[in-house]
Design a protein around this motif. Structure first.
Motif, short mmCIF file in Angstrom:
data_model
loop_
_atom_site.label_atom_id
_atom_site.label_comp_id
_atom_site.label_asym_id
_atom_site.label_seq_id
_atom_site.Cartn_x
_atom_site.Cartn_y
_atom_site.Cartn_z
N MET A 153 7.44 8.47 5.81
CA MET A 153 6.21 8.17 6.53
C MET A 153 6.57 7.55 7.88
O MET A 153 7.68 7.05 8.08
N GLN A 155 1.82 9.10 -5.83
CA GLN A 155 2.40 10.43 -5.63
C GLN A 155 3.38 10.76 -6.75
O GLN A 155 3.39 11.88 -7.28
N ALA A 181 -8.47 9.26 8.28
CA ALA A 181 -7.73 9.31 7.02
C ALA A 181 -8.00 10.63 6.31
O ALA A 181 -9.13 11.13 6.28
N GLY A 182 -6.94 11.22 5.74
CA GLY A 182 -7.04 12.48 5.02
C GLY A 182 -6.87 13.70 5.90
O GLY A 182 -6.75 14.82 5.39
N ILE A 234 0.94 4.13 -2.72
CA ILE A 234 0.79 5.56 -2.41
C ILE A 234 1.95 6.35 -3.00
O ILE A 234 1.76 7.40 -3.64
N GLU A 247 0.83 -1.20 0.00
CA GLU A 247 0.00 0.00 0.00
C GLU A 247 0.86 1.25 0.00
O GLU A 247 0.56 2.23 -0.71
N LEU A 248 1.92 1.24 0.80
CA LEU A 248 2.81 2.39 0.81
C LEU A 248 3.46 2.58 -0.56
O LEU A 248 3.60 3.72 -1.04
N SER A 300 10.53 9.99 0.03
CA SER A 300 9.25 9.87 0.72
C SER A 300 9.50 9.44 2.16
O SER A 300 10.27 8.51 2.43
N ARG A 324 -2.72 8.96 6.51
CA ARG A 324 -3.06 8.08 5.39
C ARG A 324 -4.15 7.11 5.80
O ARG A 324 -5.05 6.83 5.02
N TRP A 325 -4.05 6.55 6.98
CA TRP A 325 -5.14 5.74 7.50
C TRP A 325 -5.04 5.66 9.02
O TRP A 325 -3.99 5.88 9.61
N ASP A 358 1.82 10.45 6.70
CA ASP A 358 2.62 10.75 5.51
C ASP A 358 3.22 12.14 5.68
O ASP A 358 2.50 13.14 5.72
N SER A 364 4.56 5.30 11.42
CA SER A 364 3.34 4.69 11.94
C SER A 364 3.45 4.52 13.45
O SER A 364 4.54 4.26 13.99
#
Length: 505
Positions: free
Chosen positions: A449, A313, A462-463, A309, A305-306, A447, A424-425, A439, A451
């Motif tokens: 990120m 991007q 998310a968002g 993403i 998933e990353l 990049s 992101r989530w 992110d 967690s």
């Protein structure tokens, strides 16, 4: 007249016989010269010096041995503590029942060295008490032998005292039979000639010497009797003291023996628990393999998933760049067309339009000059309980990557965004529990990120955009976790990296 002379002669004869046959003096024991020759005194001095030095050397050796045993015990305890820490750290990524079994094994292995050292100390106490009891028992035997010898000596002295008193009584009775009122001078003066005078004088002196010796010996025997009695009393008291000390050492030895038995029983129990826990962990191999496989699949899904993403991007950035280039090309063609039309009409060509103003460059990342992230926990200073790197699986027996660091938190304590980011989530991920993925965009052209995992709950969605230090959730023990803590991971271009160099305090 003749009758009186005859009676006087018979009386003088009786007196003469009394002094000519005195009671022989008791034989005196030969005196003993108690002075030792010089070489004997030197030998005794050497023996005494050796006796004084031996305990010192023994004490020094015992102290060194005790230091060695303490050092060895400390090393064993440190090794056990390290193994315990490794086992507890390896519980990360295990389900609750597996983590509990590993924690029990770690607890048992942590207690074993202390129990073994306590057993050694109890055994040493027991050995010392038994040795002291044996020494005291031997001293009691020696004291009793000395007591017996003193009693024999007292009996001999008492017997000799009786003999001397009997001899003195015999002298007294003989003197009475010879006439108690007659003086020694009268006895001598009644002698009829010089030979009789000399004989009577010698007998008188012999009798006097015998009497003096007997009286002197009686005085000596009385002093010896008092000395023997005093020594017997002292030895009796010493025997009582030694028996009391020996009884105390026996009690101490019994207590030490019971303590040693209890320590040995505890070690036996701990070893049995250790073996049982290891068997139970062995029976959980299939479960551990399934959990490890599920965790690997979940991590692969997250990385995919990353990667998606990041690819999106990059695609968006490439599309934006393509649009910008196309816009530049169209603008350039339009300006060229306008210039050609103006030239045909004889007009001055229009001034070219300035390109759109460039967006201000983002502030430089702090990675090169300082920490990229701030402390995401409420614990200050931040405390790392388990580092990033390869770790031995406590059940499966092979190494696996611990792809983040574990930070000390307590259940339900606040967690914060370590840097400005877009969420992101915020959702459940198998193995990771409640996870918030942040992110941080591009930092130093890569990049970036991060967690936060095993949360009790999150406070973001998310968002959502968050600023550094904003509350994002509360720590917990969800997913494959052995206790409440924060498992913090950092991803650079979609792959995990060690977060420690990027974290501030």
């Amino acid at each position: 007249m003749r009758l009186r002379r005859s009676r006087a002669r018979r009386r003088r004869g009786a007196d003469h016989s009394t002094y000519r046959r005195p009671v022989p003096a008791p034989t005196e024991a030969p005196s003993v010269d108690r002075r030792r020759p010089p070489h004997t005194r030197r030998g005794v001095a050497v023996l005494v010096t050796a006796a004084l030095l031996l305990p010192l050397h023994a004490a020094t050796g015992a102290a060194d041995d005790l230091d060695d045993r303490r050092r060895s015990a400390q090393e064993q305890a440190d090794g056990a503590r390290q193994r315990t820490d490794d086992l507890r750290a390896s519980a990360e990524g295990l389900s609750a029942d597996l983590a509990q079994a590993v924690a029990e094994l770690a607890e048992t292995e942590a207690r074993l060295p202390a129990a073994q050292e306590q057993l050694r100390e109890a055994q040493a106490t027991l050995d010392g008490a038994e040795r002291r009891a044996e020494i005291l028992a031997a001293r009691v035997v020696d004291a009793r032998e000395q007591q017996s010898a003193l009693r024999d000596g007292l009996a001999r002295t008492t017997a000799r005292d009786g003999e001397v008193r009997a001899a003195i009584g015999q002298l007294a009775r003989q003197a009475q039979r010879g006439g108690a009122g007659a003086s020694g001078l009268a006895v001598v003066l009644d002698a009829e000639d010089l030979d009789e005078f000399s004989s009577r004088m010698q007998a008188l002196e012999t009798a006097q010497r015998s009497q003096d010796r007997l009286l002197e010996e009686l005085t000596t025997l009385a002093a010896a009797t008092r000395h023997h009695e005093a020594r017997l009393a002292a030895v009796g008291d010493r025997i009582g003291e030694l028996r009391a000390e020996a009884d105390a050492e026996v009690v101490r030895a019994d207590l030490a023996r019971a303590d040693a038995a209890a320590r040995e029983a505890e070690i036996t129990r701990l070893l049995a628990e250790q073996e049982a826990t290891r068997r139970r962990l062995g029976d959980m191999t299939a479960q551990a393999e399934a959990e490890a496989a599920a965790a690997d699949r979940e991590r692969a899904a997250i990385e995919a998933e990353l990667a998606g993403i990041i690819a999106e991007q990059q695609r968006v950035a490439a599309e934006q760049e393509r649009i910008r280039v196309e816009q530049e090309r169209v603008r350039a063609e339009q300006e060229r067309a306008r210039a050609e039309e103006a030239a045909k009409a004889g007009q001055q060509p229009p001034q070219p339009q300035a390109p759109p103003a460039a967006q201000p460059a983002p502030p430089p990342a702090s990675g090169a000059s300082g920490p990229v992230f701030t402390n995401p926990t409420s614990i200050t200073p931040m405390y790392v309980t388990s580092s990033y790197g390869m770790r031995l699986h406590p059940i499966l027996g092979y190494t696996r990557l611990h792809a983040g660091i574990d930070l000390r938190t307590y259940c339900g304590t606040p967690l914060y965004a370590p840097r400005d980011a877009v969420v992101r989530w915020s959702q459940w991920r198998n193995g990771f529990g409640n996870q918030v993925m942040l992110d941080h965009g591009s930092v130093d052209g890569q990049s970036l990120m991060s967690s936060l995992n095993h949360l009790t709950r999150s406070t973001v969605a998310a968002g959502q955009r968050v600023r550094r230090g904003d509350l994002v959730g509360y720590s917990g023990n969800t997913g494959l976790s052995g206790a409440c803590h924060l498992h913090f991971e950092v991803y650079r271009n979609g792959s995990t990296v060690n977060p420690a160099p990027l974290l501030g305090r």
